[in-house]
Design a protein around this motif. Structure first.
Motif, PDB file in Angstrom:
ATOM      1  N   HIS A  71       0.826  -1.212   0.000  1.00 38.72           N
ATOM      2  CA  HIS A  71       0.000   0.000   0.000  1.00 38.72           C
ATOM      3  C   HIS A  71       0.858   1.259   0.000  1.00 38.72           C
ATOM      4  CE1 HIS A  71      -0.162   0.093   4.701  1.00 38.72           C
ATOM      5  NE2 HIS A  71       0.844  -0.609   4.305  1.00 38.72           N
ATOM      6  N   HIS A  72       0.273   2.326  -0.509  1.00 43.98           N
ATOM      7  CA  HIS A  72       0.950   3.632  -0.593  1.00 43.98           C
ATOM      8  C   HIS A  72       2.257   3.581  -1.358  1.00 43.98           C
ATOM      9  CE1 HIS A  72      -2.169   5.026   2.029  1.00 43.98           C
ATOM     10  NE2 HIS A  72      -1.793   4.234   3.001  1.00 43.98           N
ATOM     11  N   ASN A  73       2.378   2.626  -2.274  1.00 47.77           N
ATOM     12  CA  ASN A  73       3.487   2.681  -3.227  1.00 47.77           C
ATOM     13  C   ASN A  73       2.978   3.385  -4.488  1.00 47.77           C
ATOM     14  OD1 ASN A  73       5.300   0.655  -1.721  1.00 47.77           O
ATOM     15  ND2 ASN A  73       3.359  -0.460  -1.932  1.00 47.77           N
ATOM     16  N   THR A  74       3.865   3.511  -5.493  1.00 51.23           N
ATOM     17  CA  THR A  74       3.363   3.941  -6.798  1.00 51.23           C
ATOM     18  C   THR A  74       2.647   2.767  -7.458  1.00 51.23           C
ATOM     19  OG1 THR A  74       5.201   5.467  -6.979  1.00 51.23           O
ATOM     20  CG2 THR A  74       4.005   4.955  -9.016  1.00 51.23           C
ATOM     21  N   GLY A  75       3.317   1.613  -7.444  1.00 52.29           N
ATOM     22  CA  GLY A  75       2.700   0.374  -7.912  1.00 52.29           C
ATOM     23  C   GLY A  75       2.814  -0.668  -6.819  1.00 52.29           C
ATOM     24  N   GLY A  76       1.763  -1.439  -6.598  1.00 56.90           N
ATOM     25  CA  GLY A  76       1.770  -2.377  -5.473  1.00 56.90           C
ATOM     26  C   GLY A  76       2.644  -3.589  -5.721  1.00 56.90           C
ATOM     27  N   ILE A  77       2.249  -4.388  -6.715  1.00 63.70           N
ATOM     28  CA  ILE A  77       2.998  -5.614  -7.011  1.00 63.70           C
ATOM     29  C   ILE A  77       3.273  -5.649  -8.510  1.00 63.70           C
ATOM     30  CG2 ILE A  77       2.939  -8.141  -7.005  1.00 63.70           C
ATOM     31  CD1 ILE A  77       1.120  -8.005  -4.546  1.00 63.70           C
ATOM     32  N   LEU A  78       4.538  -5.763  -8.873  1.00 62.99           N
ATOM     33  CA  LEU A  78       4.925  -5.783 -10.281  1.00 62.99           C
ATOM     34  C   LEU A  78       5.575  -7.117 -10.624  1.00 62.99           C
ATOM     35  CD1 LEU A  78       6.660  -2.260 -10.635  1.00 62.99           C
ATOM     36  CD2 LEU A  78       4.221  -2.784 -10.569  1.00 62.99           C
ATOM     37  N   ILE A  79       5.105  -7.735 -11.698  1.00 60.13           N
ATOM     38  CA  ILE A  79       5.714  -8.972 -12.184  1.00 60.13           C
ATOM     39  C   ILE A  79       6.255  -8.656 -13.576  1.00 60.13           C
ATOM     40  CG2 ILE A  79       5.326 -11.431 -12.632  1.00 60.13           C
ATOM     41  CD1 ILE A  79       4.655 -10.586  -9.739  1.00 60.13           C
ATOM     42  N   PHE A  80       7.562  -8.452 -13.675  1.00 59.91           N
ATOM     43  CA  PHE A  80       8.167  -7.912 -14.901  1.00 59.91           C
ATOM     44  C   PHE A  80       9.115  -8.919 -15.560  1.00 59.91           C
ATOM     45  CE2 PHE A  80       8.108  -2.958 -14.365  1.00 59.91           C
ATOM     46  CZ  PHE A  80       6.739  -2.995 -14.263  1.00 59.91           C
ATOM     47  N   ASP A  81       9.232  -8.782 -16.867  1.00 58.45           N
ATOM     48  CA  ASP A  81      10.326  -9.461 -17.559  1.00 58.45           C
ATOM     49  C   ASP A  81      10.948  -8.475 -18.538  1.00 58.45           C
ATOM     50  OD1 ASP A  81      11.583 -12.178 -17.740  1.00 58.45           O
ATOM     51  OD2 ASP A  81      11.292 -11.759 -19.862  1.00 58.45           O
ATOM     52  N   LEU A  82      12.270  -8.357 -18.476  1.00 56.16           N
ATOM     53  CA  LEU A  82      12.977  -7.346 -19.265  1.00 56.16           C
ATOM     54  C   LEU A  82      14.029  -7.977 -20.168  1.00 56.16           C
ATOM     55  CD1 LEU A  82      13.618  -4.774 -16.383  1.00 56.16           C
ATOM     56  CD2 LEU A  82      11.699  -4.845 -17.962  1.00 56.16           C
ATOM     57  N   PRO A  83      14.334  -7.298 -21.294  1.00 54.32           N
ATOM     58  CA  PRO A  83      15.315  -7.862 -22.239  1.00 54.32           C
ATOM     59  C   PRO A  83      16.761  -7.619 -21.824  1.00 54.32           C
ATOM     60  CG  PRO A  83      14.469  -5.783 -23.065  1.00 54.32           C
ATOM     61  CD  PRO A  83      13.740  -6.050 -21.779  1.00 54.32           C
ATOM     62  N   ASN A  84      17.656  -8.219 -22.565  1.00 57.02           N
ATOM     63  CA  ASN A  84      19.102  -8.016 -22.412  1.00 57.02           C
ATOM     64  C   ASN A  84      19.624  -8.360 -21.028  1.00 57.02           C
ATOM     65  OD1 ASN A  84      19.861  -7.066 -25.048  1.00 57.02           O
ATOM     66  ND2 ASN A  84      18.699  -5.206 -24.591  1.00 57.02           N
ATOM     67  N   ASN A 106      -2.435   2.489  -3.468  1.00 57.06           N
ATOM     68  CA  ASN A 106      -1.082   2.805  -3.931  1.00 57.06           C
ATOM     69  C   ASN A 106      -1.134   4.178  -4.581  1.00 57.06           C
ATOM     70  OD1 ASN A 106       0.756   0.483  -3.283  1.00 57.06           O
ATOM     71  ND2 ASN A 106      -1.048  -0.572  -4.108  1.00 57.06           N
ATOM     72  N   ASP A 107      -0.787   5.156  -3.766  1.00 55.13           N
ATOM     73  CA  ASP A 107      -1.059   6.546  -4.123  1.00 55.13           C
ATOM     74  C   ASP A 107       0.145   7.465  -4.005  1.00 55.13           C
ATOM     75  OD1 ASP A 107      -0.804   6.431  -1.414  1.00 55.13           O
ATOM     76  OD2 ASP A 107      -2.853   7.026  -0.942  1.00 55.13           O
ATOM     77  N   THR A 108       1.340   6.895  -3.892  1.00 56.28           N
ATOM     78  CA  THR A 108       2.523   7.744  -3.851  1.00 56.28           C
ATOM     79  C   THR A 108       2.959   8.052  -5.282  1.00 56.28           C
ATOM     80  OG1 THR A 108       3.237   6.835  -1.747  1.00 56.28           O
ATOM     81  CG2 THR A 108       4.935   7.885  -3.085  1.00 56.28           C
ATOM     82  N   GLY A 111      10.369   3.710 -13.285  1.00 57.61           N
ATOM     83  CA  GLY A 111       9.970   5.100 -13.465  1.00 57.61           C
ATOM     84  C   GLY A 111       8.755   5.216 -14.374  1.00 57.61           C
ATOM     85  N   LYS A 112       8.497   4.146 -15.126  1.00 60.68           N
ATOM     86  CA  LYS A 112       7.340   4.136 -16.016  1.00 60.68           C
ATOM     87  C   LYS A 112       6.089   3.594 -15.361  1.00 60.68           C
ATOM     88  CE  LYS A 112      10.284   3.770 -19.955  1.00 60.68           C
ATOM     89  NZ  LYS A 112      10.757   3.069 -21.097  1.00 60.68           N
ATOM     90  N   THR A 113       6.209   3.128 -14.139  1.00 63.02           N
ATOM     91  CA  THR A 113       5.031   2.611 -13.456  1.00 63.02           C
ATOM     92  C   THR A 113       4.035   3.750 -13.236  1.00 63.02           C
ATOM     93  OG1 THR A 113       6.459   1.075 -12.285  1.00 63.02           O
ATOM     94  CG2 THR A 113       4.231   1.344 -11.420  1.00 63.02           C
ATOM     95  N   PRO A 114       2.817   3.613 -13.771  1.00 61.98           N
ATOM     96  CA  PRO A 114       1.839   4.685 -13.590  1.00 61.98           C
ATOM     97  C   PRO A 114       1.500   4.896 -12.108  1.00 61.98           C
ATOM     98  CG  PRO A 114       1.138   3.119 -15.286  1.00 61.98           C
ATOM     99  CD  PRO A 114       2.320   2.521 -14.608  1.00 61.98           C
ATOM    100  N   ASN A 115       1.288   6.128 -11.763  1.00 59.24           N
ATOM    101  CA  ASN A 115       0.820   6.429 -10.400  1.00 59.24           C
ATOM    102  C   ASN A 115      -0.465   5.661 -10.125  1.00 59.24           C
ATOM    103  OD1 ASN A 115       2.889   8.245 -10.049  1.00 59.24           O
ATOM    104  ND2 ASN A 115       1.652  10.035 -10.639  1.00 59.24           N
ATOM    105  N   GLU A 173      -8.580   7.616 -11.696  1.00 62.21           N
ATOM    106  CA  GLU A 173      -7.885   8.786 -12.234  1.00 62.21           C
ATOM    107  C   GLU A 173      -6.572   8.330 -12.856  1.00 62.21           C
ATOM    108  OE1 GLU A 173      -7.030  11.886  -9.435  1.00 62.21           O
ATOM    109  OE2 GLU A 173      -6.153  13.122 -11.014  1.00 62.21           O
ATOM    110  N   VAL A 174      -6.657   7.977 -14.135  1.00 63.19           N
ATOM    111  CA  VAL A 174      -5.522   7.359 -14.806  1.00 63.19           C
ATOM    112  C   VAL A 174      -4.367   8.361 -14.950  1.00 63.19           C
ATOM    113  CG1 VAL A 174      -4.790   6.268 -16.952  1.00 63.19           C
ATOM    114  CG2 VAL A 174      -7.066   5.797 -16.029  1.00 63.19           C
ATOM    115  N   ASP A 175      -3.147   7.868 -14.697  1.00 63.14           N
ATOM    116  CA  ASP A 175      -1.939   8.681 -14.849  1.00 63.14           C
ATOM    117  C   ASP A 175      -1.759   9.047 -16.325  1.00 63.14           C
ATOM    118  OD1 ASP A 175       0.668   9.617 -15.141  1.00 63.14           O
ATOM    119  OD2 ASP A 175       1.502   8.234 -13.658  1.00 63.14           O
ATOM    120  N   LYS A 176      -1.941  10.328 -16.634  1.00 61.70           N
ATOM    121  CA  LYS A 176      -1.936  10.745 -18.042  1.00 61.70           C
ATOM    122  C   LYS A 176      -0.543  10.717 -18.645  1.00 61.70           C
ATOM    123  CE  LYS A 176      -5.871  13.876 -17.502  1.00 61.70           C
ATOM    124  NZ  LYS A 176      -5.882  13.848 -16.003  1.00 61.70           N
TER     125      LYS A 176
END
Lengths: 341, 410
Positions: B206-219, B238-240, B251-255, B316-319
């Protein structure tokens, strides 16, 4: 019953004896190894061979006195790209020191630490000996040490640094590849330069070969890669030599920054693995708000240069052994990124 | 010769008991770094280094490289390692050995990451707190608990606060459990990245920008994240605002993101309570940045979402960070969002993949809604573009995952 117990005690005693014998304790004092004729002035014995390397790691402008000591009649095996295969019992010795006045080295040095890498049957053991204030001897210390050092640099400026001798674990973060500790410097491509020995100047590899310290030496010797600060070489080669010496001990496959997928060893040719248009993964504020590790043509937009410029421990690279900017290398890397396309 | 078995057992017992009895107790006071670091270096396997309750001021990075050591304290609010004046070391504590247990202490205000564990076979974090005490700031260290390239990772009853990247971050690892923990005021609360076989269960993000992220990245050396279960978590408020230094993927995680899945395969999100996240309750996306990596698959696949309670998300979607969502939903997003990016054969209808699979989910005041943004068409044939919002089109049989079993015995 009594017999059984005595057997048992004997058995236990035996085991304790065996297990304690297998731990060879390192010497507490550097002088106990007898590497030096004159330890204070770092004058080695006949059996301790001084050397230098073509592309050394920058460590806050400290001077490094390098030596190798090998058991009598033992020999190391030459390799161009890898560290020589040293025999068991070999010790690589490196003393870190600051000159009192860089303009006049005869004024002497303040010795800080002497690092040893000792090869035993199981591999290399790293040790660090910290010099006393009297500069008469150095003493084994596992936890590292902090020195506040000042010296007068080449241009007459007084410089200061908080010099941190690494703890034993930190040795591993640079010296470990695939879970094995390795020396970094003495490889063929770093050793093919001249050294001024007491009896005169000679090529180091030929000198070692002549003393039967090194075999499998090719003739003629393969040339070194560029020397990073020698302008007779082209800029790309110089930059790659610098990055290899200063970054690749961690930034290569199997080393401690392997998780970054960003490798700077001189053999690497894949442009994204070299950082070109590669986005950072776990850099945190080390990214400096920049998008790519290397943004070709744009040094100021490249994380690589940003982290070289920084002296903030949470941002700077390398993470260890640097507190000051390497002022002479920054223009080189800046120019290199500028001309990348 | 007949060897008496009893003797062997007895000897084995003596040795085993020797190993388990070693306990070194350290008290707060001057030279804390030297005393702790020395104990960590000289530790024998199976030894316990115990830090008595109190405040330890540490200026340099600590590190542990001995297998099976336990580093413990008297409690995550009692034994505090403060790195407020840290002068060297890229992290507070670095662990590079196997079978280590860290328990009942806190690491505060490190200059970089708080606790990094690299290439460990077996690492347990039990009741450990990592925190940047000034609250969310981009100058905070990147990661709180940061095991990477490891196998058998257990994070149980831990707390992570204020990381400028992820509070609890498991990267390029295998066999992972993050349970009973709390992440707040981080950019990413809990992040599982490029990892295989993970369970994220019974946590509060709670009160993060994003709560739980499951990511896969290249390279990266390990990629193709798969087999991830996210179950019974509270992902709320999650409102920070995103405070990650630019250039980082988070840094790309939407608010206001609840749970976000990017480019993983076989992920189950079930029985989570997801509420009060401004951009999205659940967001399933592909990796849309440029990259050069032939081995990387940027598309999520078999993401199964069922039995979650989703309330009041997407209000209120992060524009800035979720521009297409804001645009295509007019700033009010459904509870579940998929970007709808597929392979080309799927797009033209030549093949079919179950990339997003919906079971039944609940929402307080209405039937749970969803949107497929259909970004492929949006990018390629914008004049034909329509979003798809029929929940029932995505209902499917779902997938199941094998339970994560550790091989390490602590």
């Amino acid at each position: 019953m009594v017999i059984k117990y005595s057997k048992l005690i004997f058995f236990l005693f035996l085991i304790i004896l065996i297990s304690s014998a297998s731990y060879a304790e390192p010497h507490k004092q550097l002088s106990d190894y007898n590497f030096f004729k004159d330890i204070k002035n770092q004058v080695p014995t006949e059996e301790t061979i001084p050397y230098k390397i073509a592309n050394p790691l920058f460590s806050d402008y400290s001077y490094k006195f390098r030596f190798v000591h090998m058991p009598l009649n033992s020999v190391a095996e030459y390799s161009y790209n890898n560290v020589f295969n040293f025999p068991v019992g070999a010790t690589i010795i490196k003393t870190f020191a600051y000159p009192i006045d860089e303009r006049d080295l005869d004024k002497g040095f303040q010795l800080l630490e002497t690092r040893l890498l000792i090869k035993d049957e199981n591999g290399w053991i790293p040790l660090s000996y910290i010099w006393n204030n009297e500069q008469t001897n150095a003493f084994l210390k596992y936890t590292g040490h902090t020195f506040n050092v000042s010296w007068v640099s080449n241009n007459g400026q007084k410089k200061y640094v908080r010099y941190r001798a690494p703890n034993v674990n930190q040795c591993k973060s640079c010296h470990e590849i695939n879970n094995k500790i390795q020396p970094i410097g003495p490889k063929g491509r770093n050793m093919n330069i001249n050294f001024v020995y007491p009896h005169g100047e000679a090529n180091q590899i030929e000198f070692w070969h002549g003393k039967n310290l090194l075999n499998n030496v090719p003739t003629p010797l393969k040339e070194n890669p560029a020397i990073w600060n020698d302008t007779k070489y082209e800029i790309n080669a110089r930059a790659r030599s610098y990055l290899d010496a200063n970054c690749a001990h961690c930034h290569q496959k199997g080393a401690s920054a392997s998780n970054s997928g960003f490798y700077l060893n001189i053999e690497e040719n894949n442009s994204s693995i070299l950082g070109i248009y590669k986005t950072p993964v776990a850099a945190g504020r080390g990214s400096g708000g920049l998008k790519y590790i290397i943004d070709p043509g744009k040094p100021v937009d490249s994380i690589l240069l940003y982290r070289m410029l920084s002296t903030d421990p949470g941002v700077m690279m390398p993470e260890l052994s640097r507190n000051l900017q390497h002022e002479e290398a920054i223009p080189l890397i800046r120019e290199w990124i500028s001309q990348l396309k | 010769m007949k060897i008496n078995k009893k003797i062997i057992y007895f000897v084995a017992f003596i040795f085993a008991s020797n190993f388990s009895y070693g306990k070194i107790i350290i008290e707060p006071g001057p030279n804390a770094y030297d005393r702790i670091q020395e104990a960590l270096i000289l530790a024998q396997p199976y030894e316990n280094i115990h830090l008595s309750s109190g405040y330890y001021e540490i200026e340099d990075g600590l590190s542990l490289d001995v297998d099976n050591v336990t580093l413990s304290g008297d409690g995550l609010d009692k034994t505090i390692l403060s790195f407020k004046n840290q002068k060297s070391g890229a992290e507070g504590l670095l662990v590079t050995s196997n079978g280590v247990t860290l328990s009942d202490f806190a690491v505060e205000d490190t200059i970089g990451d708080a606790i990094v564990v690299k290439k460990a076979n077996g690492i347990r974090f039990l009741r450990v707190r990592v925190e940047w005490t000034d609250g969310p700031k981009s100058s905070n260290g990147a990661y709180g608990l940061y095991p990477v390239e490891s196998k058998d990772v257990l994070i149980d009853s831990c707390i992570a606060i204020g990381a400028s990247d992820a509070g609890i971050y498991v990267g390029q690892s295998e066999r992972i459990k993050v349970i009973n923990s709390e992440a707040k005021f981080n950019v990413a609360g809990i992040e599982i990245e490029n990892s295989y076989f993970a369970e994220v269960i019974n946590n509060i993000a709670h009160h993060n920008t994003g709560g739980i992220l499951i990511f896969d990245l290249p390279n990266l050396p390990q990629q193709g994240g798969h087999d991830i279960l996210v179950k019974n978590n509270k992902v709320i408020n999650n409102d920070t605002p995103n405070f990650a230094p630019e250039g980082n993927i988070v840094g790309k995680t939407p608010n206001g993101t609840g749970i976000m899945v990017m480019a993983n395969e076989k992920v189950i999100l079930e029985e989570n309570y997801i509420s009060g996240n401004a951009t999205a309750g659940i967001l399933v996306v592909s990796y849309l940045d440029d990259y050069e990596d032939d081995n990387y698959n940027p598309l999520p696949n078999k993401i199964f979402i069922r039995n979650n309670q989703l309330n009041n998300n997407g209000f209120e979607v992060d524009k800035v960070r979720a521009e297409p969502i804001a645009l295509l939903t007019k700033n009010k997003a459904p509870e579940i969002i998929w970007d709808g990016v597929t392979s080309f054969p799927e797009w033209i209808g030549l093949s079919k993949q179950q990339r997003l699979i919906l079971g039944s989910n609940k929402t307080e005041d209405r039937k749970t809604d969803m949107i497929n943004l259909n970004l492929m068409t949006y990018a390629l044939l914008p004049w034909l573009h329509k979003t798809k919002e029929d929940y029932d089109d995505y209902i499917g049989e779902g997938i199941s995952l094998a339970e994560v079993n550790f091989k390490t015995k602590w």
